[in-house]
Design a protein around this motif. Structure first.
Motif, short mmCIF file in Angstrom:
data_model
loop_
_atom_site.label_atom_id
_atom_site.label_comp_id
_atom_site.label_asym_id
_atom_site.label_seq_id
_atom_site.Cartn_x
_atom_site.Cartn_y
_atom_site.Cartn_z
N ILE A 199 -26.00 33.44 35.57
CA ILE A 199 -26.60 33.67 36.89
C ILE A 199 -25.76 33.03 37.99
O ILE A 199 -25.66 33.55 39.11
N SER A 200 -25.13 31.90 37.69
CA SER A 200 -24.34 31.19 38.69
C SER A 200 -23.14 31.99 39.17
O SER A 200 -22.58 31.73 40.23
N GLY A 201 -22.74 33.00 38.39
CA GLY A 201 -21.63 33.85 38.81
C GLY A 201 -20.28 33.40 38.31
O GLY A 201 -19.25 33.96 38.72
N ASN A 202 -20.23 32.41 37.42
CA ASN A 202 -18.95 31.92 36.91
C ASN A 202 -18.89 31.96 35.38
O ASN A 202 -18.50 30.97 34.74
N PRO A 203 -19.30 33.07 34.78
CA PRO A 203 -19.29 33.11 33.32
C PRO A 203 -17.88 33.35 32.77
O PRO A 203 -17.04 33.99 33.42
N THR A 204 -17.66 32.85 31.60
CA THR A 204 -16.40 33.11 30.89
C THR A 204 -16.63 34.26 29.92
O THR A 204 -17.77 34.70 29.70
N GLY A 205 -15.55 34.73 29.33
CA GLY A 205 -15.69 35.78 28.33
C GLY A 205 -16.53 35.32 27.16
O GLY A 205 -17.32 36.09 26.59
N ALA A 206 -16.37 34.04 26.80
CA ALA A 206 -17.16 33.49 25.71
C ALA A 206 -18.64 33.46 26.07
O ALA A 206 -19.51 33.67 25.21
N ASP A 207 -18.92 33.20 27.36
CA ASP A 207 -20.32 33.19 27.81
C ASP A 207 -20.95 34.58 27.65
O ASP A 207 -22.08 34.71 27.18
N ILE A 208 -20.20 35.60 28.05
CA ILE A 208 -20.71 36.97 27.95
C ILE A 208 -20.97 37.33 26.49
O ILE A 208 -22.00 37.92 26.15
N LYS A 209 -20.04 36.95 25.61
CA LYS A 209 -20.19 37.23 24.18
C LYS A 209 -21.43 36.52 23.63
O LYS A 209 -22.23 37.10 22.89
N ALA A 210 -21.60 35.25 24.03
CA ALA A 210 -22.75 34.48 23.54
C ALA A 210 -24.05 35.05 24.08
O ALA A 210 -25.08 35.06 23.39
N LEU A 211 -24.03 35.55 25.32
CA LEU A 211 -25.23 36.13 25.92
C LEU A 211 -25.72 37.32 25.11
O LEU A 211 -26.91 37.50 24.90
N ARG A 212 -24.78 38.14 24.65
CA ARG A 212 -25.14 39.34 23.89
C ARG A 212 -25.75 39.00 22.53
O ARG A 212 -26.42 39.83 21.92
N GLU A 213 -25.51 37.78 22.08
CA GLU A 213 -26.03 37.37 20.77
C GLU A 213 -27.43 36.78 20.84
O GLU A 213 -28.06 36.54 19.81
N ILE A 214 -27.92 36.53 22.08
CA ILE A 214 -29.29 36.03 22.21
C ILE A 214 -30.26 37.13 21.79
O ILE A 214 -30.08 38.30 22.15
N ARG A 215 -31.27 36.77 21.03
CA ARG A 215 -32.20 37.77 20.49
C ARG A 215 -32.90 38.53 21.62
O ARG A 215 -33.13 38.01 22.71
#
Length: 340
Positions: free
Chosen positions: A185-201
């Motif tokens: 939400i802060s607007g400063n995600p990394t590629g790893a953050d995006i990947k981890a987000l997709r893994e949240i149930r």
């Protein structure tokens, strides 16, 4: 009463007032118990004609408040019966043994009187012959209604608050996920953050405990109504089938029970349901035994074409049990809110 005391003297005065009210309620209920009423005496208190007159134009919201208030009384009376039935041996068997017999009996009496005190207002209104009018103090039953809206608009601030609330219900119990979402939400995600987000149930942030079954959906308001409504019906069916709502240990279904039909409001009036509830309450607190025939004679004094005893047994009691059953009043609230 109701004001925060500004001194120790005011606090003590408030405590004395509360004590006096409790003692008064003790005397009040003792008097009721000692002077059993006859069915005729109860019929004079519960003036069915007056109930008919005052409820003939009742709206669902008025019935809702009336049902909620009586539900509170029934709950208290049921709890009082449980307290009376409990013995000191039951108390010991439950693993509690820090009270003596005398202390236990004294505490039990105080609990009973406390419950009676809480419902004394409604009992007094019944005895005075006006338990129908909606009064200012009945507004307490409308607290929290806004959270029960079946459909409502939400934005980011609502989502933030709802997620925080749902966290207390098991919806956001993973601190790492919460931190990750904040990073996104802060607007400063990394590629790893995006990947981890997709893994949240799926369904993370929805309540997992308690009796709320809520999800959020995106609605395209440019869609024609017929397509939108058909799509929504399909969406609801699919959402209820999500794995997060299939845990049998979580009683989500409780709020789905008790279907409120449009025809019910006419039944509440024709069956004189509020009068029935008050008859049941006053007969309980006065230890007066009312038979099915008594109920029929009092409620349907003007109905000469049917067996009123059977009418009570086959129609009034099932309807009353349904109204006071699991989920019914909550669904009635949602129906009221959806029609405002």
């Amino acid at each position: 009463m109701g004001e925060i005391p500004s001194s120790e003297e005011e606090f003590k005065a408030q405590m004395r007032e509360i004590e006096n009210k409790i003692n008064s309620s003790k005397d009040f209920f003792s008097t009721l118990n000692e002077n059993k009423l006859t069915p005729q005496g109860i019929a004079e208190i519960i003036d069915v004609k007056k109930y008919d007159e005052l409820t003939k134009d009742f709206e669902p919201i008025q019935y809702l408040v009336s049902f909620e208030r009586r539900s509170e009384v029934f709950y208290a009376l049921e709890y009082i019966d449980e307290l009376k039935a409990e013995t000191y041996e039951d108390y010991i068997d439950s693993g509690s043994d820090f009270l003596s017999v005398e202390e236990y009996e004294s505490e039990k009496k105080e609990k009973i009187y406390s419950e009676l005190f809480d419902i004394s207002g409604t009992i007094t209104r019944i005895m005075e012959g006006d338990n129908i009018s909606i009064r200012h103090e009945d507004l307490q039953y409308s607290l929290g209604w806004q959270r029960q809206m079946p459909v409502k608009l939400i934005d980011m601030k609502h989502i933030t608050f709802e997620n925080r609330l749902n966290g207390h219900l098991g919806g956001m119990e993973n601190e790492a996920n919460n931190k990750l979402i904040c990073e996104i939400i802060s607007g400063n995600p990394t590629g790893a953050d995006i990947k981890a987000l997709r893994e949240i149930r799926d369904g993370y942030g929805w309540p997992r405990y308690g009796l709320n079954q809520r999800v959020w959906a995106e609605v395209d308001l440019n869609t024609p109504d017929d397509i939108l409504f058909d799509s929504f019906k399909k969406f609801v069916t699919e959402a209820r089938g999500l794995s997060v709502f299939q845990d049998d240990s979580i009683p989500y279904s409780s709020f789905s029970d008790g279907v409120v039909k449009s025809s019910h409001i006419n039944k509440w009036y024709s069956l004189r349901l509020l009068a029935y509830f008050d008859l049941k309450i006053i007969s309980t607190v006065t230890n007066t035994k009312l038979t099915m025939k008594n109920y029929g004679d009092i409620l349907f004094y003007d109905d000469y074409d049917v067996d009123t005893t059977e009418k009570v047994r086959k129609t009034v009691i099932p309807m009353a049990n349904e109204v006071m059953g699991s989920g019914y009043l909550n669904n009635l609230l949602k129906k009221v809110l959806s029609e405002i």
